[in-house]
Design a protein around this motif. Structure first.
Motif, PDB file in Angstrom:
ATOM      1  N   TYR A  76      30.524  36.268  39.555  1.00  0.00           N
ATOM      2  CA  TYR A  76      29.170  36.059  38.722  1.00  0.00           C
ATOM      3  C   TYR A  76      28.475  36.162  39.223  1.00  0.00           C
ATOM      4  O   TYR A  76      28.354  36.131  40.900  1.00  0.00           O
ATOM      5  CB  TYR A  76      29.342  34.829  38.097  1.00  0.00           C
ATOM      6  N   ALA A  78      24.457  36.020  38.444  1.00  0.00           N
ATOM      7  CA  ALA A  78      22.964  35.215  37.524  1.00  0.00           C
ATOM      8  C   ALA A  78      21.683  35.409  37.597  1.00  0.00           C
ATOM      9  O   ALA A  78      21.353  36.094  39.142  1.00  0.00           O
ATOM     10  CB  ALA A  78      23.347  33.461  37.628  1.00  0.00           C
ATOM     11  N   SER A 110      25.780  44.763  40.310  1.00  0.00           N
ATOM     12  CA  SER A 110      27.408  44.146  39.453  1.00  0.00           C
ATOM     13  C   SER A 110      28.245  45.115  40.506  1.00  0.00           C
ATOM     14  O   SER A 110      29.198  44.677  41.091  1.00  0.00           O
ATOM     15  CB  SER A 110      27.515  44.468  38.067  1.00  0.00           C
ATOM     16  N   SER A 115      30.967  42.123  40.314  1.00  0.00           N
ATOM     17  CA  SER A 115      30.772  41.335  39.082  1.00  0.00           C
ATOM     18  C   SER A 115      30.803  42.103  37.643  1.00  0.00           C
ATOM     19  O   SER A 115      30.354  43.444  37.720  1.00  0.00           O
ATOM     20  CB  SER A 115      29.933  40.549  39.093  1.00  0.00           C
ATOM     21  N   THR A 118      27.559  38.728  34.271  1.00  0.00           N
ATOM     22  CA  THR A 118      26.208  38.942  33.929  1.00  0.00           C
ATOM     23  C   THR A 118      26.078  37.866  33.053  1.00  0.00           C
ATOM     24  O   THR A 118      26.133  37.439  31.820  1.00  0.00           O
ATOM     25  CB  THR A 118      24.875  39.665  34.401  1.00  0.00           C
ATOM     26  N   LEU A 177      22.674  27.147  37.704  1.00  0.00           N
ATOM     27  CA  LEU A 177      24.095  26.997  37.602  1.00  0.00           C
ATOM     28  C   LEU A 177      24.530  26.111  36.451  1.00  0.00           C
ATOM     29  O   LEU A 177      25.139  26.712  35.536  1.00  0.00           O
ATOM     30  CB  LEU A 177      25.150  27.291  38.814  1.00  0.00           C
ATOM     31  N   PRO A 194      26.597  28.937  46.514  1.00  0.00           N
ATOM     32  CA  PRO A 194      27.118  29.111  45.712  1.00  0.00           C
ATOM     33  C   PRO A 194      28.025  30.895  45.607  1.00  0.00           C
ATOM     34  O   PRO A 194      28.801  31.437  45.286  1.00  0.00           O
ATOM     35  CB  PRO A 194      25.802  30.579  45.157  1.00  0.00           C
ATOM     36  N   GLY A 198      30.019  28.315  43.685  1.00  0.00           N
ATOM     37  CA  GLY A 198      28.924  28.338  41.935  1.00  0.00           C
ATOM     38  C   GLY A 198      29.759  28.395  41.109  1.00  0.00           C
ATOM     39  O   GLY A 198      29.830  27.199  40.406  1.00  0.00           O
ATOM     40  N   LEU A 199      29.331  29.401  39.958  1.00  0.00           N
ATOM     41  CA  LEU A 199      29.469  29.215  38.350  1.00  0.00           C
ATOM     42  C   LEU A 199      30.723  29.601  38.601  1.00  0.00           C
ATOM     43  O   LEU A 199      31.427  30.128  38.676  1.00  0.00           O
ATOM     44  CB  LEU A 199      28.702  31.061  37.789  1.00  0.00           C
ATOM     45  N   CYS A 202      33.136  29.989  40.865  1.00  0.00           N
ATOM     46  CA  CYS A 202      33.510  31.292  41.079  1.00  0.00           C
ATOM     47  C   CYS A 202      32.773  31.766  42.429  1.00  0.00           C
ATOM     48  O   CYS A 202      31.589  31.157  42.443  1.00  0.00           O
ATOM     49  CB  CYS A 202      33.980  31.552  40.279  1.00  0.00           C
ATOM     50  N   THR A 204      29.648  33.372  43.647  1.00  0.00           N
ATOM     51  CA  THR A 204      28.293  33.958  42.078  1.00  0.00           C
ATOM     52  C   THR A 204      27.362  33.904  42.909  1.00  0.00           C
ATOM     53  O   THR A 204      27.008  33.812  44.527  1.00  0.00           O
ATOM     54  CB  THR A 204      27.449  32.360  41.796  1.00  0.00           C
TER      55      THR A 204
END
Lengths: 424, 168, 520
Positions: A76, A78, A110, A115, A118, A177, A194, A198-199, A202, A204
């Motif tokens: 992910y 962020a 990304s 990733s 987003t 997060l 993270p 993280g998020l 997963c 991140t």
């Protein structure tokens, strides 16, 4: 002194609209990006020396390199658009004036980190900004720059805007997060970091808006072009915010490394109303204050700031003139941090409340020297014993005011008028 | 912060209107967990009603499929969520650092004299509510006031006078 | 058996189990790391900051022990000056807004803040500004009273309701020092394990309304025991005190940790079942409802037994194995039929997927393993044929209505040995009080085939005789503990490895050896 790298399109009418943005080069790096290998994109960003523009200053490319490979879990991204650090007001210009630059940056990042999802975390107070951002995202989807096949390439990318609701602590990456996951913004213990978990557990990457928005320039022109600005270890440009007691407060894009006082005088018109300089906050309220003599020798980069025992931070410069009552200023700062404390861990939750009550007591004229000493001691007792650095963001500057303007605190308790300042 | 535990019960059950319902369903697909909808759901309630009641919170909890205490925690943690009806025009004055340095107190004092409310209060005729908030990210144009979500920068008493006139 | 690793604490090498966090690993070798929010059943939260320890040459050099796995060669600093200062400072922060409620707080004497203050602080307060005030004496439902001012916001109660009972009634609302525990309006604590938060709370923020103001903990003696509320057999601590001029009474049950039985918790009904040990007891022997001295009553029993044509014996599924085997031997000697029929103890559907069982008796597995018939048919047939029933504490009013009982026993005399005064004893021709489970030593087998041994915890001013002794008095050949144990070993081969007093405290899992014997 000002440059126009990030702010290149800020003065162009309707540059937030995709048609106009594209005419001026938006999304032009994508073909190049998708022809590169993701690891090579990371390498370019590493070489550019881009450091996190949220305040921590961690090298972005290095952070991306921490992602573990082949976990089987989604990665992910962020984007931190919480921008709540007092004296910081830069990211919102990007969101309103050139959002497509950021969206292009999101695509670049990304792709580099693998990733496809987003989340842009935007602070709840940014009402007009979130509308502008969502409009730009909708345009990008319509034009095929987001969605199933980004710009026709075999790469899927979804971007979701997640609104915060009034919590400075959510600018801290793990609190951010937590907030996306629906919980209170209470930071997590690290490790795990993270990048690993993280998020939603997963891998991140969290990056500031400005860091992401810097990517198109770096990819378009190369790492060396970015390093041509700034200093050896602090490359590039920054959207500096200059506020407080100056003639021309505002947001100015400057290369890193310029002398602080020169910037204040030449770019922001110097201390206002012909007054004398009393102090400068160099990089947001969480940074220790600099005395005029110190401000003379410091330059606007990470290394010089560290040498002067303060921080580059978010580049939010606040100028303080001779009329500022430093004790009242400290009360204003502690009030902010205490109000924003998430309440999770003991030293910050109880300690900042205690510090606030003590400084209020001093301001009322009811304090004693013991109170001043206690206030100073609490800075040491709280700092670094907590889950996150919000407590340090309070204690580091407060310590600097207590050390550098001790006489003002003492004047309140000894009721000695000679050092006291007439509060404005 | 002051204690936000006291929720207000309207006495009637709550439901999303058609638009919010559709928006909820659209957003829920964007997250891998339904709990991520807690903050968005609270915003939808506030958009619809102007504030968040006890029934609305319980509704959101059931709709998302989570404990009501999780909604209670989020709604009281994040200060932008209004837990009681506000004035028709909600005025937020930034009180931190740069705005404090550049005269936010004059604005607060003027509002006290002109409308008769202190921060945290609602005017008697229900037209205005006033809140002192933390840094709004408009430090270069301090002092800044946010009214009904719109930013008004470089404020002084005169500009405030004109602004209030348009609201009355 | 977990691997052992070597690490250093304050420069001294210790051997600890790997795979544990520092609090558990080092705690197991007797070195305490103070902590409030960590709990082995709930995991680490890391918010109290009391467990911060130094790691020499570590990056970072200061870590929360609850979140740090023990690693080979780690150099943990606990007694270092800077760590002691941190412990002192964190404790100071906990105490500045803590109300000085100790004189009226139930937790006094078993309060972590008090204990840590004595160990890590002992300095006067420097708080010269007003404290934060919050709600007090709040009724949280389920018999729990909450005091928000005493609360240290460790979050254990919230995590318990979310992770153990999955009912989520509690949350921590607000932020900064306005943070406080509360429940959503209209949805108070309403799960069957709610009172566990009282044990979990390290301070007096969660107290039991049942125990409130009843007794100071330092007066109470703590004895281990086993709850007899259902067939789970949760391990308990029996807190009791014998005040001057009064009798020894039980003030509360608390769960006692047993990894293979109940973990750290117990259900509220079981917890409050201590009341049944104190109240509603049969205390005096009687013949035809006239109170008579015990010896006279027992003589009357022997006479009835002597002249009865056919005797049938009933056993309670709550009796201990020792009692069951004594009575079984007595029944054989008297040529009496024996039944453990007690369908009324089974509350179908009441059990849950955690601790609570449908079977509200403690040792039905004991009846089964000894091959004692529990069928309704068997029992009724036996009663129909018999002229005398000797009932050892089987409360038949649970299994039959009053009318049914009267019909069943219209031609049968009843000698009832009972712990409690109930319909059964009221119907009996001779009623004799006996000791209840907190007042005798015995063994029971729970629903998971775990054999547990417990010791007499309560000594009354006038101790009641337990069923084993009664059985012997009436003629059972198993007169001594060793004889009873030998007899049990015939049925439970796993017991052959142990001596009577040496059954392990965590219980004996019979599943491997006895699976064939037990038919539930």
């Amino acid at each position: 002194m000002e440059v126009k790298i990030l702010s290149a399109k800020f003065d162009i009418k309707d540059a937030h609209k995709i048609k106009v943005a594209k005419k001026h080069g938006a999304y032009s790096t994508l073909d190049k990006v998708f022809s590169m290998k993701p690891e090579d994109v990371i390498e370019v960003v590493k070489n550019s020396g881009l450091r996190g523009r949220g305040g921590a200053g961690f090298p972005a490319g290095v952070k991306w390199g921490f992602l573990p490979k082949d976990t089987g879990k989604p990665v992910y991204l962020a984007v931190n658009s919480d921008e709540s650090e007092p004296a910081t007001f830069k990211d919102r210009y990007i969101l309103v004036k050139d959002p497509h630059m950021m969206i292009e940056g999101i695509i670049i990042c990304s792709y580099a980190i693998g990733s496809h999802e987003t989340y842009i975390y935007i602070r709840g107070e940014y009402t007009t900004q979130v509308k502008a951002l969502q409009a730009a995202i909708d345009e990008a989807y319509k034009a095929g720059y987001l969605g199933e096949k980004v710009d026709g390439h075999d790469f899927k990318l979804n971007v979701t805007v997640h609104r915060g609701a009034g919590a400075y602590v959510c600018g801290e990456e793990t609190a951010l997060l937590e907030s996306i996951e629906g919980r209170k913004g209470q930071p997590r213990s690290k490790p795990p970091f993270p990048a690993v978990a993280g998020l939603y557990g997963c891998p991140t990457i969290i990056n500031n808006v400005q860091s992401i928005a810097s990517l198109p320039f770096i990819i378009e022109n190369g790492a060396d072009a970015y390093k041509a600005y700034g200093t050896e270890k602090s490359s590039g440009t920054h959207l500096f915010g200059i506020s407080g007691h100056v003639e021309k407060p505002g947001m100015y894009e400057l290369p890193l490394g310029l002398p602080l006082l020169e910037v204040i005088d030449k770019v922001a018109g110097g201390v206002w109303k012909g007054r004398k300089l009393k102090g400068v906050i160099p990089g947001g309220s969480s940074t220790p204050v600099l005395l005029p003599e110190e401000a003379k020798t410091v330059t606007l980069d990470y290394e010089s700031m560290a040498e002067h025992k303060t921080m580059f931070g978010s580049g939010g410069i606040v100028v303080l003139d001779e009329t500022v009552d430093m004790v009242a200023l400290v009360k204003n700062l502690i009030d902010f941090y205490h109000h924003e404390s998430c309440g999770q861990c003991t030293p910050c939750r109880e300690g900042l409340g205690w510090m606030l009550k003590i400084v209020k007591k001093i301001l009322r004229g009811e304090g004693s020297m013991d109170d001043v000493n206690l206030l100073r001691e609490l800075c040491d007792n709280i700092e670094m014993k907590t889950v996150c650095v919000l407590s340090a963001a309070c204690t580091m500057p407060v310590r600097s005011y207590l050390d550098k303007f001790r006489h003002e605190f003492e004047a309140y308790v000894t009721k000695d008028d000679s050092s006291a300042v007439e509060a404005k | 912060m002051s204690d936000r535990s006291q929720l207000i019960s309207t006495g009637t059950p709550f439901q999303f209107d058609k638009d919010r319902d559709a928006e909820f369903e659209r957003l829920v697909k964007r997250y891998p967990t339904r709990e991520s909808m807690i903050l968005p759901a609270l915003w939808l309630i506030q958009e619809q009603e102007g504030w968040i009641s006890q029934e609305a919170m319980a509704y959101a909890a059931d709709r998302i499929g989570t404990f009501a205490t999780k909604l209670y925690e989020a709604a009281t943690f994040y200060t932008m969520y209004h837990l009681h009806p506000m004035g028709k025009n909600h005025i937020c004055v930034c009180r931190t650092l740069s705005c404090w340095l550049r005269g936010k107190q004059e604005i607060v004092d003027y509002l006290k004299d002109e409308i008769g409310i202190q921060p945290g209060q609602i005017s008697e005729n229900g037209m205005f509510s006033l809140e002192e908030v933390e840094c709004l990210g408009h430090c270069g144009t301090a002092p800044v006031v946010q009214v009904n979500g719109e930013f008004h920068e470089d404020m002084d008493v005169d500009k405030l006078k004109s602004l209030l006139a348009t609201l009355k | 058996m977990a691997d052992k690793i070597k690490l250093f604490v304050n420069g001294v090498e210790v051997e600890v189990e790997s795979g544990k966090n520092l609090i558990d690993a080092i705690g197991a070798v007797g070195i305490e790391i103070p902590h409030l929010c960590y709990h082995p059943a709930l995991g680490a939260d890391g918010n109290c900051r009391m467990c911060l320890v130094g790691i020499e040459d570590g990056r970072p050099p200061l870590v929360p022990a609850c979140k740090t796995p023990a690693q080979e060669g780690m150099k943990v600093l606990l007694d270092a000056e800077h760590i002691k200062k941190i412990q002192h400072d964190v404790l100071e922060f906990e105490l500045i807004n803590h109300p000085t409620d100790c004189p009226v707080c139930d937790q006094a004497g078993e309060c972590k803040l008090q204990d840590y203050y004595m160990s890590y602080d002992q300095v006067e307060s420097r708080m010269t500004v007003p404290q934060v005030t919050k709600g007090k004496k709040m009724d949280f439902g389920g018999g729990v009273i909450h005091d928000q001012e005493r609360c240290v916001l460790c979050g254990r109660c919230v995590r318990f309701c979310r992770e153990i009972t999955n009912t989520g009634e509690l949350g921590i609302i607000n932020r900064t020092d306005a943070a406080r525990v509360n429940f959503f309006p209209g949805r108070p604590l309403s799960n069957r394990y709610g009172l566990n938060v009282v044990d979990l709370c390290p301070v007096g923020a969660m107290t039991s309304s049942d125990f409130r103001f009843k007794q100071r903990v330092w007066f109470m003696k703590k004895a281990p025991g086993i709850c007899h509320g259902c067939s789970k057999g949760c391990n308990i601590t029996i807190d009791h005190n014998r005040e001057k001029y009064k009798d020894d009474i039980i003030y509360r049950f608390r769960p006692l940790y047993n990894e293979q039985v109940n973990g750290y918790f117990m259900c509220d009904e079981g917890r409050l079942s201590y009341k049944a040990e104190n109240e509603g007891r049969l205390v005096e022997a009687s013949i035809a409802k006239q109170v008579r001295p015990i010896d006279e009553v027992l003589a009357a029993c022997e006479k009835e037994i002597g002249r009865a044509e056919k005797i049938t014996v009933a056993l309670s599924p709550n009796c201990s194995l020792e009692q069951m085997v004594t009575v079984k031997a007595l029944a054989e000697k008297l040529g009496a039929s024996l039944s453990g029929y007690s369908e009324g103890c089974l509350k179908k559907g009441d059990g849950d997927d955690y601790l609570i069982q449908d079977d509200k008796s403690a040792n039905r597995a004991g009846l089964n393993i000894l091959g004692i018939d529990c069928s309704k048919n068997g029992f009724e047939t036996a009663v129909a044929e018999a002229s005398l029933l000797i009932n050892f504490n089987n409360d038949l009013s649970l299994s039959y209505q009053e009318k049914e009982l009267k019909k069943l026993f219209k031609d049968t005399k009843i000698i009832a040995f009972a712990t409690h005064d109930n319909e059964c004893t009221k119907m009996a021709d001779i009623a004799v009080p006996v000791a209840s489970y907190s007042e005798y030593t015995g063994s029971i087998i729970n629903c998971d085939n775990i054999l547990q041994h417990f010791r007499k915890a309560i000594k009354k001013n006038d101790d009641l005789t337990d069923i084993c002794e009664m059985g012997v008095r009436l003629g059972s050949p198993l007169q001594r503990d060793e004889q009873r144990f030998s007899e049990l070993q015939q049925f439970i081969s796993a017991l052959k490895e142990f001596e009577p007093d040496k059954i392990p405290a965590e219980g004996l899992n019979l599943n491997d050896s006895e699976a064939a014997n037990v038919n539930a």
